[in-house]
Design a protein around this motif. Structure first.
Motif, PDB file in Angstrom:
ATOM      1  N   ARG A  82      -4.652 -21.440  35.514  1.00 55.15           N
ATOM      2  CA  ARG A  82      -5.050 -20.827  36.795  1.00 55.15           C
ATOM      3  C   ARG A  82      -4.544 -21.660  37.968  1.00 55.15           C
ATOM      4  N   LEU A  83      -4.535 -22.973  37.793  1.00 55.74           N
ATOM      5  CA  LEU A  83      -4.013 -23.823  38.874  1.00 55.74           C
ATOM      6  C   LEU A  83      -2.529 -23.545  39.112  1.00 55.74           C
ATOM      7  N   GLN A  84      -1.849 -23.098  38.033  1.00 57.24           N
ATOM      8  CA  GLN A  84      -0.428 -22.780  38.186  1.00 57.24           C
ATOM      9  C   GLN A  84      -0.192 -21.339  38.642  1.00 57.24           C
ATOM     10  N   GLY A  85      -1.284 -20.624  38.941  1.00 55.49           N
ATOM     11  CA  GLY A  85      -1.102 -19.315  39.583  1.00 55.49           C
ATOM     12  C   GLY A  85      -1.536 -18.119  38.757  1.00 55.49           C
ATOM     13  N   GLU A  86      -1.796 -18.281  37.453  1.00 58.19           N
ATOM     14  CA  GLU A  86      -2.257 -17.116  36.675  1.00 58.19           C
ATOM     15  C   GLU A  86      -3.686 -16.765  37.097  1.00 58.19           C
ATOM     16  N   SER A  87      -4.017 -15.483  37.060  1.00 60.83           N
ATOM     17  CA  SER A  87      -5.379 -15.101  37.471  1.00 60.83           C
ATOM     18  C   SER A  87      -6.300 -15.031  36.245  1.00 60.83           C
ATOM     19  N   TYR A  88      -7.602 -15.039  36.523  1.00 66.95           N
ATOM     20  CA  TYR A  88      -8.621 -14.909  35.466  1.00 66.95           C
ATOM     21  C   TYR A  88      -8.384 -13.612  34.689  1.00 66.95           C
ATOM     22  N   ALA A  89      -8.094 -12.516  35.429  1.00 66.59           N
ATOM     23  CA  ALA A  89      -7.885 -11.215  34.775  1.00 66.59           C
ATOM     24  C   ALA A  89      -6.615 -11.238  33.912  1.00 66.59           C
ATOM     25  N   SER A  94      -4.297 -11.338  28.366  1.00 64.39           N
ATOM     26  CA  SER A  94      -3.382 -11.908  27.369  1.00 64.39           C
ATOM     27  C   SER A  94      -4.140 -12.442  26.146  1.00 64.39           C
ATOM     28  N   GLY A  95      -5.420 -12.104  26.019  1.00 63.51           N
ATOM     29  CA  GLY A  95      -6.184 -12.503  24.825  1.00 63.51           C
ATOM     30  C   GLY A  95      -6.923 -13.829  24.994  1.00 63.51           C
ATOM     31  N   GLY A  96      -6.804 -14.423  26.180  1.00 65.16           N
ATOM     32  CA  GLY A  96      -7.558 -15.653  26.457  1.00 65.16           C
ATOM     33  C   GLY A  96      -8.901 -15.295  27.056  1.00 65.16           C
ATOM     34  N   GLY A  97      -9.392 -16.141  27.943  1.00 66.01           N
ATOM     35  CA  GLY A  97     -10.656 -15.864  28.617  1.00 66.01           C
ATOM     36  C   GLY A  97     -11.814 -15.817  27.634  1.00 66.01           C
ATOM     37  N   ILE A  98     -12.705 -14.851  27.822  1.00 69.77           N
ATOM     38  CA  ILE A  98     -13.910 -14.750  26.992  1.00 69.77           C
ATOM     39  C   ILE A  98     -13.529 -14.712  25.509  1.00 69.77           C
ATOM     40  N   ALA A 198     -35.248  -6.411  16.389  1.00 69.93           N
ATOM     41  CA  ALA A 198     -36.192  -6.397  15.265  1.00 69.93           C
ATOM     42  C   ALA A 198     -36.457  -7.816  14.765  1.00 69.93           C
ATOM     43  N   GLU A 199     -35.450  -8.682  14.921  1.00 73.78           N
ATOM     44  CA  GLU A 199     -35.626 -10.088  14.522  1.00 73.78           C
ATOM     45  C   GLU A 199     -36.309 -10.885  15.635  1.00 73.78           C
ATOM     46  N   ASN A 200     -36.690 -10.207  16.699  1.00 76.52           N
ATOM     47  CA  ASN A 200     -37.350 -10.828  17.841  1.00 76.52           C
ATOM     48  C   ASN A 200     -36.515 -11.952  18.470  1.00 76.52           C
ATOM     49  N   LEU A 201     -35.234 -11.646  18.669  1.00 75.63           N
ATOM     50  CA  LEU A 201     -34.328 -12.645  19.241  1.00 75.63           C
ATOM     51  C   LEU A 201     -33.953 -12.338  20.689  1.00 75.63           C
ATOM     52  N   ILE A 202     -34.451 -11.224  21.223  1.00 73.31           N
ATOM     53  CA  ILE A 202     -33.988 -10.783  22.551  1.00 73.31           C
ATOM     54  C   ILE A 202     -35.158 -10.688  23.532  1.00 73.31           C
ATOM     55  N   ASP A 203     -34.985 -11.341  24.690  1.00 70.89           N
ATOM     56  CA  ASP A 203     -35.973 -11.202  25.770  1.00 70.89           C
ATOM     57  C   ASP A 203     -35.468 -10.297  26.890  1.00 70.89           C
ATOM     58  N   ALA A 204     -34.141 -10.141  26.999  1.00 73.30           N
ATOM     59  CA  ALA A 204     -33.562  -9.310  28.059  1.00 73.30           C
ATOM     60  C   ALA A 204     -32.154  -8.907  27.629  1.00 73.30           C
ATOM     61  N   VAL A 205     -31.634  -7.871  28.287  1.00 72.85           N
ATOM     62  CA  VAL A 205     -30.306  -7.347  27.937  1.00 72.85           C
ATOM     63  C   VAL A 205     -29.427  -7.343  29.189  1.00 72.85           C
ATOM     64  N   ASP A 206     -28.209  -7.838  29.021  1.00 71.44           N
ATOM     65  CA  ASP A 206     -27.257  -7.988  30.122  1.00 71.44           C
ATOM     66  C   ASP A 206     -25.951  -7.303  29.722  1.00 71.44           C
ATOM     67  N   ALA A 207     -25.088  -7.049  30.709  1.00 71.49           N
ATOM     68  CA  ALA A 207     -23.740  -6.536  30.438  1.00 71.49           C
ATOM     69  C   ALA A 207     -22.837  -7.011  31.568  1.00 71.49           C
ATOM     70  N   PHE A 208     -21.540  -6.947  31.331  1.00 69.06           N
ATOM     71  CA  PHE A 208     -20.539  -7.352  32.332  1.00 69.06           C
ATOM     72  C   PHE A 208     -19.881  -6.074  32.826  1.00 69.06           C
ATOM     73  N   CYS A 209     -20.254  -5.643  34.036  1.00 67.26           N
ATOM     74  CA  CYS A 209     -19.728  -4.402  34.603  1.00 67.26           C
ATOM     75  C   CYS A 209     -18.543  -4.751  35.487  1.00 67.26           C
ATOM     76  N   GLU A 210     -17.350  -4.427  35.029  1.00 65.59           N
ATOM     77  CA  GLU A 210     -16.138  -4.859  35.745  1.00 65.59           C
ATOM     78  C   GLU A 210     -14.960  -4.090  35.176  1.00 65.59           C
ATOM     79  N   LYS A 211     -13.890  -3.952  35.971  1.00 65.91           N
ATOM     80  CA  LYS A 211     -12.690  -3.263  35.480  1.00 65.91           C
ATOM     81  C   LYS A 211     -12.187  -3.884  34.188  1.00 65.91           C
ATOM     82  N   ILE A 212     -12.258  -5.229  34.081  1.00 65.23           N
ATOM     83  CA  ILE A 212     -11.760  -5.900  32.877  1.00 65.23           C
ATOM     84  C   ILE A 212     -12.814  -5.923  31.764  1.00 65.23           C
TER      85      ILE A 212
END
Ligand code: NIG
Ligand code: FE
Length: 402
Positions: A82-89, A94-98, A198-212
């Motif tokens: 990113r310092l060399q100019g590539e964007s997060y998106a 390209s298969g990187g990121g998350i 059902a395994e009681n592992l979740i207290d809340a639910v989130d999502a990433f709302c974005e073009k990518i």
């Protein structure tokens, strides 16, 4: 009369947003892990088990209400790209990121994930945090999402840390569903969410709302499934563009909408109506060298409480210093110090639905407190470095550093 009394301190109770709720020359009494006295030093009878804090300042323990603390691997290579100019998106496309963190996290053992997460938590604790939200979202299949949520559960159960475990299956589309986000959303709603709940592992639910990532329609499907399981929802929204996420979140009376740089006034009015909290994440803004500021004045005008969090994650916010984040909230987002500190105490508690137990120094609240070597609460936003946290009080127990 009390299990422990802390005396000779100045309290920033955060009950009053005008002046940090300051009580000078105060004492705090604790019984059964709860605050049972907060008031003038002079008003408390002498007893055994008194800890003299020698004029230190005491705040509520900081609450980090948005983190991705469980993961394996590093993305320092992407930081350089990113310092060399590539964007997060571009890097994500390209298969990187998350997805790069997903590969490392899937390959890690339960114990390795737990140990790395605990080491990260220790840094946050050393700077005042006791109370944290931890998201999944680097597993993206049933086994690996479960592995992440189980690590977060261990932090809660083995170390007694207040933890909100948030299922973020909709963080990215995994390689098995490449090009078929809708089928992955079905897998989230029909398989992962019910099994993990059902395994009681979740207290809340989130999502990433974005073009990518996921559209508002896909988020709506996930929130509907969460609602059927009576799980509260929250959303990564308007970080890089406005895809209508916050308005969808408001229709589900979400706890919070997070990031919000690109949100709009209609969405903010909907947040106010739905009593949501705006979670601002200056660390990601800083690392991505974003230019568009979140509309802080509109949150103020419409009375939407603002919370501040580290968003700790290996891609966009590899920061383990809540105090650096408080400083960034002021220098980058122009919050006042009292707004920033309220954002990591009272409003962070609200963002998690914890406002009845944590976030202010008040009778009846859990006795989770941070003890600071400072001369005024605003100093927490002012300086960087210097290790001002002298001790943590967790459930009334005194843990001094050094
Ligand atoms: O909150 N925006 C999406 N999720 C994270 C970043 C995750 C990553 O890049 O690994 C965030 O910034
Ligand atoms: Fe995040």
């Amino acid at each position: 009369m009390f299990d422990t009394v802390f005396t000779n301190l100045h309290a920033a109770t955060m009950r009053d947003s005008a002046d940090f709720g300051i009580i000078n020359n105060a004492a705090i009494g604790v019984t059964d892990g709860k605050i049972t006295y907060i008031g003038p030093d002079a008003g408390i009878a002498t007893q055994d088990n008194v800890i003299d804090l020698d004029g230190a300042w005491v705040t509520p323990a900081l609450i980090d209400c948005h983190t991705h603390l469980v993961y394996a691997g590093s993305r320092a290579d992407e930081f350089e790209r990113r310092l060399q100019g590539e964007s997060y998106a571009d890097i994500a496309a390209s298969g990187g990121g998350i997805l790069s963190t997903v590969r490392a996290t899937r390959a890690a053992s339960d114990d390795a994930l737990y140990e790395q997460m605990t080491a990260r938590f220790t840094h946050l604790f050393r700077e005042g945090v006791f109370g944290i939200e931890i998201k999944s979202g680097y597993g993206l299949d049933l086994a690996s999402e479960g592995k992440m949520l189980r690590a977060a559960t261990r932090l809660r159960d083995e170390l007694g840390v207040p933890v909100q475990r948030t299922f973020l299956g909709a963080h990215a589309v995994p390689p098995e569903f490449n090009g078929n986000a809708d089928a992955y959303v079905d897998y989230i709603c029909d398989i992962m969410l019910p099994a993990l709940a059902a395994e009681n592992l979740i207290d809340a639910v989130d999502a990433f709302c974005e073009k990518i990532a996921f559209s508002a329609q896909q988020v709506e499907k996930i929130f509907t499934a969460a609602q059927k399981l009576s799980l509260p929802v929250k959303l990564h929204a308007e970080q890089l563009s406005d895809c209508g996420g916050t308005e969808t979140a408001a229709r589900f009376c979400a706890l919070s909408s997070d990031h919000l740089e690109y949100t709009n006034e209609t969405a903010i009015k909907a947040m106010a109506e739905a009593q949501m909290t705006a979670v601002l994440l200056p660390g990601a803004f800083y690392y991505l060298r974003e230019k568009q500021l979140p509309p802080v004045d509109l949150f103020r005008r419409h009375g939407v409480p603002m919370a501040i969090a580290t968003d700790h994650n290996p891609g966009t916010s590899p920061i383990l210093s809540p105090l650096a984040i408080l400083n960034m909230a002021c220098t980058l987002f122009r919050l006042t110090p009292v707004e920033a500190i309220a954002g990591m105490t009272r409003n962070a508690a609200k963002a998690l639905g914890w406002q009845k137990r944590m976030g202010t120094i008040d009778t009846g609240m859990d006795a989770h407190l941070a003890v600071w070597n400072i001369s005024h609460p605003r100093d927490l936003c002012y300086t960087l470095g210097g290790r001002p946290c002298r001790a943590m009080i967790t459930g009334g127990l005194y843990n001094p550093f050094e």
